[in-house]
Design a protein around this motif. Structure first.
Motif, PDB file in Angstrom:
ATOM      1  N   GLN A  99       2.739  -3.899   2.688  1.00 21.51           N
ATOM      2  CA  GLN A  99       1.757  -3.026   2.025  1.00 21.51           C
ATOM      3  C   GLN A  99       1.876  -3.263   0.520  1.00 21.51           C
ATOM      4  N   CYS A 100       2.547  -2.369  -0.210  1.00 20.64           N
ATOM      5  CA  CYS A 100       2.655  -2.661  -1.639  1.00 20.64           C
ATOM      6  C   CYS A 100       3.478  -3.907  -1.877  1.00 20.64           C
ATOM      7  N   GLY A 101       4.366  -4.213  -0.943  1.00 23.19           N
ATOM      8  CA  GLY A 101       5.088  -5.479  -1.002  1.00 23.19           C
ATOM      9  C   GLY A 101       6.303  -5.494  -1.911  1.00 23.19           C
ATOM     10  N   TYR A 102       6.581  -4.382  -2.556  1.00 24.15           N
ATOM     11  CA  TYR A 102       7.682  -4.401  -3.523  1.00 24.15           C
ATOM     12  C   TYR A 102       9.031  -4.555  -2.820  1.00 24.15           C
ATOM     13  N   CYS A 103       9.118  -4.071  -1.598  1.00 27.10           N
ATOM     14  CA  CYS A 103      10.367  -4.191  -0.835  1.00 27.10           C
ATOM     15  C   CYS A 103      10.463  -5.521  -0.109  1.00 27.10           C
ATOM     16  N   CYS A 135      11.896   0.993   2.302  1.00 22.68           N
ATOM     17  CA  CYS A 135      10.472   0.728   2.139  1.00 22.68           C
ATOM     18  C   CYS A 135       9.819   2.095   2.129  1.00 22.68           C
ATOM     19  N   ARG A 136       8.901   2.322   1.237  1.00 28.38           N
ATOM     20  CA  ARG A 136       8.272   3.635   1.163  1.00 28.38           C
ATOM     21  C   ARG A 136       6.842   3.601   1.692  1.00 28.38           C
ATOM     22  N   CYS A 137       6.349   2.424   2.055  1.00 26.71           N
ATOM     23  CA  CYS A 137       4.941   2.331   2.450  1.00 26.71           C
ATOM     24  C   CYS A 137       4.743   2.256   3.952  1.00 26.71           C
ATOM     25  N   THR A 138       5.585   1.503   4.644  1.00 23.63           N
ATOM     26  CA  THR A 138       5.231   1.071   6.002  1.00 23.63           C
ATOM     27  C   THR A 138       5.847   1.900   7.113  1.00 23.63           C
TER      28      THR A 138
ATOM     29  N   LEU C 192       8.493   2.202  -5.092  1.00 22.65           N
ATOM     30  CA  LEU C 192       9.674   1.387  -5.413  1.00 22.65           C
ATOM     31  C   LEU C 192       9.536   0.618  -6.725  1.00 22.65           C
TER      32      LEU C 192
HETATM   33  S1  FES Z   1       5.628  -2.223   1.326  1.00 27.36           S
HETATM   34 FE1  FES Z   1       5.765  -0.831  -0.354  1.00 27.36          FE
HETATM   35  S2  FES Z   1       7.860  -0.375  -0.374  1.00 27.36           S
HETATM   36 FE2  FES Z   1       7.680  -1.580   1.376  1.00 27.36          FE
END
Ligand code: FES
Ligand SMILES: Cc1cc2nc3c(=O)[nH]c(=O)nc-3n(C[C@H](O)[C@H](O)[C@H](O)COP(=O)(O)OP(=O)(O)OC[C@H]3O[C@@H](n4cnc5c(N)ncnc54)[C@H](O)[C@@H]3O)c2cc1C
Ligand code: FES
Lengths: 154, 291, 774
Positions: A99-103, A135-138, C192
């Motif tokens: 998702q946001c991909g930061y993790c 991960c905060r999105c998935t 994050l």
């Molecule tokens: S995809 Fe956003 S923190 Fe994992």
């Protein structure tokens, strides 16, 4: 006072001047331009900075760059690239695990150690293997799916 | 992390060199084993003083060997290596170690060292709690020669221990197990990447009469400045039949030996409650492991 | 439909799995300095003096700022309201001599490295006068409490009231009256990617800003206002994507204006990045204490609903002054009742300021009313599904927020029935009857009957969008919009909508990732479940305009009337005779080609009318504010000896109008439940009761679920009610899944143990206390 050190990252040799306490994360991102590893906490508790040192996943924010000399360092940039993706990278795309991909960079490295050592992990093993990564999105569901998918394809 | 007074990161190749460096920088040296304790040090507020980082990874201190029925674990042996060791993984006697190592994430398993998590001297860590219950001792080396200290006597307070500033832990010794002995460990955590709110380890020997003998109960987490040995619980157990009723009695006694703290993670009353429950559960698990 | 409803892969995923280069945290400029903030250790203080001389002398320090150097124009930091809004207090300064929370910035340094900037902070001497502080909103309203803002009597920032019918008559007509007080905690979004920005002063009062935020135009407007310069002097660069937001980046924080001013003072670009601790004390979901009093008939029909809500706004009102309203709306609109009254208060304290967070007041409301509804059903022996159906709003009834609108899509019954069936609600055991020994199991549910797809109808909140859709000669299309992808997949869904409208395959679509406030039309923020509906409609309109132009040109080329043409999968063809066809590339090439073209037969003129890039543009407000409906069902296991709760299974049922991307929608649900489960069971920002210092400023203390705590089974049921005003029938998705978990879990714990938990988070300790074991 900075000192000159030699690092082997993704098979490439680098010479770089660092302070004695510099974290591997800051050197990778700041000095070597390898921005795949991310800073999410700088305190060993989010996993965004995960890289491999000698094939094992570590928090690069808690690894001293000077101490990493003479070891094989691998970042997400070293496991595949756009035209030659690692099966895990492809599976993350296919399973909708990003998702946001930061993790993502960090989780890919944790998952890679798992699949390097355990070819067909069960769900519980997968979940424990990525427990050091937030991960905060998935909600992790599609990440777990992706790791299973990659394991099947490998 | 910035260390304003840092002079260098040293990677000594011998113990002698390491000890000399420790002698030179004294209190202002910090050993680096796995290097994962930084957060704890920030809490302690000592980082500003550090002048030398001394990496002890090249001293040849990693590895596990047996010695007269004892297991000797090098101080820089990491958690993963301990987990993978066949003797430790299979013996009911050592099971508390394996239990304790199920908690840290892969990133800590790969680098955290047995020496580092002991020397850190914070009761929030799991492995030292388990090792204490197994009567482990430490081989210490330094400017004044070698000595061996029981782990139960190593800690002198939060972030405090008996090490002189020019000493380091070189080995951790696990004594031979009495027959018919098993151990178990439990940790209360909020998520899978957490430091202990409470942790607890027991070692249980069942004698030929079916009674508990030479029991050990150690408690960590937010229950005091360092791990507490629950002597009251041990006294209740020793000589009592190895069965649920004795375990219940021990769990009532255990709270006499701890001073749980009230903090943002849990109240003292809740910690005390969990210590009771875990005493019972750990003893039951250990008994089960004896088959 | 050929693209809508398909789980197409995210175009941004490839970059993200190979290292993710485009995050704001990676943005750099040559010669860039690094800025750091000095923060007050006191929760309430007056600054008597600040001495920065030693810091200024430190080699490498290029600029230092204190409140003496910043404009003293008060503003609200909330992005989605106009700066001159009458509904939110203007009570914030970039820096002030009055400190109102521990952690408020009092000085800033820009230096050649972050380490030097940090060292310089230690050289700044601040003389504070420590003032009495108040941390509890109810205490803050008492006489004698420290007064935190001029004009806010008893520290009340805003106190909205809404009333319908005759509440007293309603209670008089009730067979039963239920009362309860529900408390919710301060929670952090935990995106994050830290908040980060790079600001560059360009001379002539102008700035360029790159930042990790959820609203391009909001940042432009707020920054210009706070710096007292014309809005167009600020150029905000759109990041291709950011590392999570969830509402936590929905307001200007201190770093953007401070970095701008440091850049101006030093003459160099300045980058500022939050530490995780700074993120934890920057924005939060406000704690709200809700008192409910509800009158019901024997059969469960509501006769009167009363609520009063006290919100802890913290040191500045910001979102806290709006969250209270939306919270009231979430309660009020949820179920129908003739007689309703709600009184809200948003109260200043010396705690950290609030913020936006997915659900925006609704999680606090839904936890209260769905917990109470469960209690009503259990006490009166009512079926929880029938009870909710009876009291919820109905298809075709008046929209509770927007006068003149009706509810045009509302599959509430199907949402409830399918979810209840999937979890096996009818077969669940009576409270406390499932499980033996120390392990009890239970099933619980919660309905979130009414929510938004954007902000039409809310006073003072922006709600319009715009887009540019441009066809390329190779048959591909570029889409530009100011809407920021915060991770939830806007790029993908918006491109799917454009592709469907244009008749192009997904592979032909590209989101422009280099726009800024000077090149794209205004878009409201990425918030309020609005992107698919609001921005989606704008994208569809722009694509529709481009398509019209495409068909005009194709009509000339095919010698057909544009009305007789259709575009399918990149081919323009005459309806009914598919062989008379051209590719979109042919048409776009022809439109872009020189007027006279050299052919094998020699020079041939085309028509002037068909010349020009095929482009479509839109800027518009959506016509409605359709409501999604969601119900969450969970199964939990409770260890009655330790109080630990494990969520084992989740069924989530949601009417979203139309699914644009099934995998993307599931991902929203799964992630939403992670946040909802964390909120229900473990997350809480805590402060030292004496010093006001944050005790949970890192992930070792602020716990969120890892993969191990998450249930292995999360089933999403999507009900497609086809919203008539939505893009291809879609309405909205991504907040309700954060709202329902807490009440569903609390109700499941009741079903497992018979204990009713009314305070969040439901820690093991609270469960034990409720069971009488502690
Ligand atoms: S995809 Fe956003 S923190 Fe994992
Ligand atoms: C995210 C995270 C999760 C964690 N989870 C757990 C968990 O689940 N359970 C758990 O038990 N622990 C956990 N830990 C803590 C971990 O066990 C400690 O960080 C421990 O200190 C690891 O050892 P190290 O080798 O990395 O120590 P280091 O950081 O290298 O050293 C720690 C301290 O000991 C000193 N030292 C190191 N070696 C020696 C020696 N041989 N002689 C004398 N002094 C020495 C150092 O100077 C330093 O002061 C976790 C830590 C993190 C960051
Ligand atoms: S940045 Fe290293 S673990 Fe968070």
């Amino acid at each position: 006072m900075k000192k000159l050190i030699e690092l082997t990252v993704n098979g490439e040799h680098h010479e770089v001047a660092v302070t004695p306490e510099a974290s591997l994360l800051n050197v990778l991102r700041g000095d070597l331009g390898l921005v795949g590893p991310k800073k999410g906490c700088d305190a060993g508790s989010c996993g965004c900075c995960s890289v491999h040192v000698d094939g094992k996943v570590v928090y690069s924010c808690m690894t001293y760059a000077v101490g990493a000399q003479g070891k094989e360092i691998t970042t997400v940039e070293g496991i595949g690239h756009a035209d030659d993706l690692h099966p895990l990278q492809q599976a993350f795309i296919d399973a909708g695990a990003v998702q946001c991909g930061y993790c993502t960079s960090g989780i890919l490295m944790a998952a890679k150690q798992l699949l390097d050592t355990t070819p067909k992990p069960d769900e519980e093993t997968i979940r424990h293997a990525i427990a050091g990564n937030l991960c905060r999105c998935t909600g992790y569901a599609k990440i777990v799916d992706a790791i299973k998918l990659a394991a099947d394809r490998l | 992390m910035a260390l304003p007074n840092i002079q260098d990161y040293y990677v000594p190749g011998t113990r002698q060199e390491a000890v000399e460096l420790l002698g030179k920088f004294g209190e202002n040296a910090m050993l680096v084993a796995g290097g994962t304790f930084v957060h704890g040090l920030e809490v302690r507020g000592v980082l500003g003083e550090i002048e030398a980082l001394i990496d002890i990874g090249q001293l040849g201190l990693a590895g596990i060997r047996s010695e007269d029925g004892k297991l000797v674990v090098g101080a820089t042996t990491n958690f993963g290596e301990i987990q993978a060791h066949a003797d430790i993984a299979s013996a009911p006697h050592y099971a508390a170690i394996i239990d304790a190592l199920t908690y840290p994430p892969a990133q800590i398993i790969n680098v955290g060292t047995i020496g580092g998590c002991i020397a850190a001297s914070a009761p929030l860590y799991d492995l030292p709690c388990a090792l204490s219950a197994l009567d482990a001792s430490l081989r210490i080396n330094g400017g004044n020669g070698a000595r061996e200290v029981a782990l139960g006597e190593f800690f002198t307070g939060l972030f405090e221990n008996v090490l002189a500033s020019n000493e380091l832990i070189t080995e951790v010794v696990l004594p031979a197990a009495p027959a018919n002995t098993a151990s178990a460990f439990l940790k209360l955590e909020t998520n899978a990447n957490d430091l202990a709110i409470v942790n607890l380890a027991v070692r249980l020997t069942v004698d030929s009469a079916g009674n508990c003998a030479d029991t050990r109960v150690y408690v960590g987490g937010g229950i005091g400045e360092s791990y507490a040995r629950a002597v009251s619980a041990e006294a209740v157990l020793n000589g009592a039949p190895a069965e649920a009723a004795s375990f219940d009695a021990a769990s009532e006694a255990v709270v006499n030996d701890i001073e749980p703290v009230d903090d943002h993670r849990a109240s003292a009353a809740y910690r005390a409650h969990i210590v009771k429950v875990y005493t019972r559960r750990c003893l039951a698990t250990a008994l089960e492991r004896l088959g | 439909m050929s693209v809508i409803g398909k789980s197409v892969a995210r175009p941004d995923a490839l970059d993200k799995v190979t290292g993710g280069k485009a995050y704001p945290v990676n943005f750099q400029l040559p010669g860039m300095l690094h800025g750091k903030l000095l923060r007050s250790p006191y929760p309430h203080a007056k600054i008597l003096s600040i001495d920065t001389s030693a810091a200024e002398q430190l080699p490498g320090v290029k600029a230092v700022l204190t409140h003496h150097d910043v404009p003293q124009r008060k503003f609200t930091s909330v992005y989605f309201v106009p700066t001159d809004t009458k509904s939110l207090p203007q009570d914030l300064l970039i820096m002030s001599d009055h400190v109102r929370f521990a952690g408020q910035p009092v000085a800033a340094v820009a230096a050649t490295s972050a380490e030097i900037a940090e060292q310089a902070l230690e050289l700044i001497e601040v003389d504070y006068e420590d003032l009495p502080a108040v941390f509890d909103p109810e205490e803050a309203m008492q006489a004698g409490a420290p007064q935190l803002h001029d004009g806010a009597e008893n520290n009340i920032a805003v106190a909205p009231v809404m009333e319908f019918g005759d509440i007293e008559a309603g209670f008089a007509g009730a067979d039963h009256i239920f009362e309860g007080t529900y408390t919710t905690q301060r929670a952090h979004t935990c995106y994050l990617e830290p908040r980060v920005c790079v600001a560059e002063y360009n001379g002539n009062d102008g700035y360029t800003i790159n930042s990790s935020m959820q609203h391009l135009f909001g940042l432009r407007e707020k920054l210009a206002f706070a710096l007292e310069i014309p809005e167009s002097n600020v150029r905000v660069i759109k990041p291709p994507y950011i590392g999570g937001g969830f509402g936590g980046k929905l307001d200007m924080s201190y770093i953007e204006p401070v970095a701008a001013l440091l850049s101006r003072k030093s003459g160099r670009p300045v980058r500022m990045e939050h530490t995780r601790y700074e993120d934890f004390i920057t924005t939060t979901r406000n704690p709200i204490k809700v008192y409910l009093k509800t009158g019901v008939k024997k059969d469960g029909t509501f006769t009167a609903r009363y609520a009063s809500s006290i919100l802890d706004a913290g040191a500045h009102a910001t979102h806290g002054a709006e969250v209270i309203n939306v919270h009231g709306f979430a309660w009020l609109s949820s179920y129908h009742c003739e007689n309703m009254k709600w009184e809200g208060k948003s109260v200043y304290t010396n705690n950290m300021i609030g913020g936006g967070y997915r659900g925006y007041g609704a999680p606090q409301a839904c936890f209260a009313f769905e917990s109470q509804n469960d209690e009503i059903c259990e006490t009166l022996g009512l079926d929880p599904i029938e009870f909710r159906k009876k009291n919820a709003r109905q298809l075709g009834s008046a929209h509770p927020l927007v006068p003149g609108l009706t509810i045009d899509s509302y599959a509430m019954e199907e949402v409830l029935d399918r979810g209840a069936e999937a979890i096996g609600l009818a077969q669940r055991h009576p409270p406390g009857a499932n499980g033996d020994g120390t392990t009890k199991r239970g099933i619980g549910m919660a309905l979130f009957p009414f929510w938004v797809s954007g902000c039409v109808g809310f006073p003072d909140i922006y709600e319009h969008s715009g887009a540019i859709v441009k066809l390329n000669v190779d048959g591909t299309a570029d889409v530009a919009t100011a809407s920021v992808d915060i991770g939830s997949g806007q790029i993908t869904t918006l491109l799917q909508i454009a592709a469907e409208e244009l008749g192009l395959p997904m592979a032909a679509m590209r989101m422009v990732d280099t726009s800024d406030t000077t090149t794209v039309p205004f878009d409201a923020p990425t918030h309020a479940s609005r992107i698919t509906y609001g921005s989606g409609l704008a994208i569809k309109a722009a694509a529709g305009e481009a398509k019209k132009r495409l068909l005009d040109v194709a009509g000339t080329m095919l010698e057909a009337s544009p009305e007789d043409l259709e575009v399918v999968d990149g081919i323009v063809r005459v309806k009914g005779s598919p062989d008379t066809a051209l590719t979109v590339a042919d048409v776009a090439s022809r439109a872009e080609s020189p007027f006279i073209q050299f052919t094998d037969q020699g020079p041939a003129p085309t028509t002037l009318a068909e010349k020009g890039t095929i482009i479509g543009l839109s800027s518009m407000a959506p016509p409605s504010n359709p409501s999604p409906i969601a119900a969450g069902f969970v199964e939990v296991e409770v260890d009655t000896e330790t109080g630990e709760v494990k969520v084992d299974r989740v069924v989530y049922s949601h009417d979203l109008g139309r699914v644009i991307n099934p995998k993307g929608a599931e991902g929203q649900v799964e992630g939403g439940f992670q946040q909802g489960i964390g909120y229900a069971l473990m997350e809480e920002i805590q402060f030292d009761p004496d010093s006001g210092t944050c005790l949970t400023g890192c992930f070792l203390d602020y716990k969120i679920p890892t993969a191990v705590e998450m249930p292995t089974q999360i089933e999403s049921i999507f009900v497609e009610s086809n919203e008539p005003t939505g893009p291809f029938g879609a309405k909205s998705m991504s907040e309700a899944c954060v709202v329902v978990p807490a009440p569903a879990i609390a109700n499941a714990i009741y079903n497992a143990t018979g204990a009713r938990l009314k305070d969040l988070p439901i820690t093991p300790e609270r469960v034990l206390a409720a069971l009488g074991e502690l």
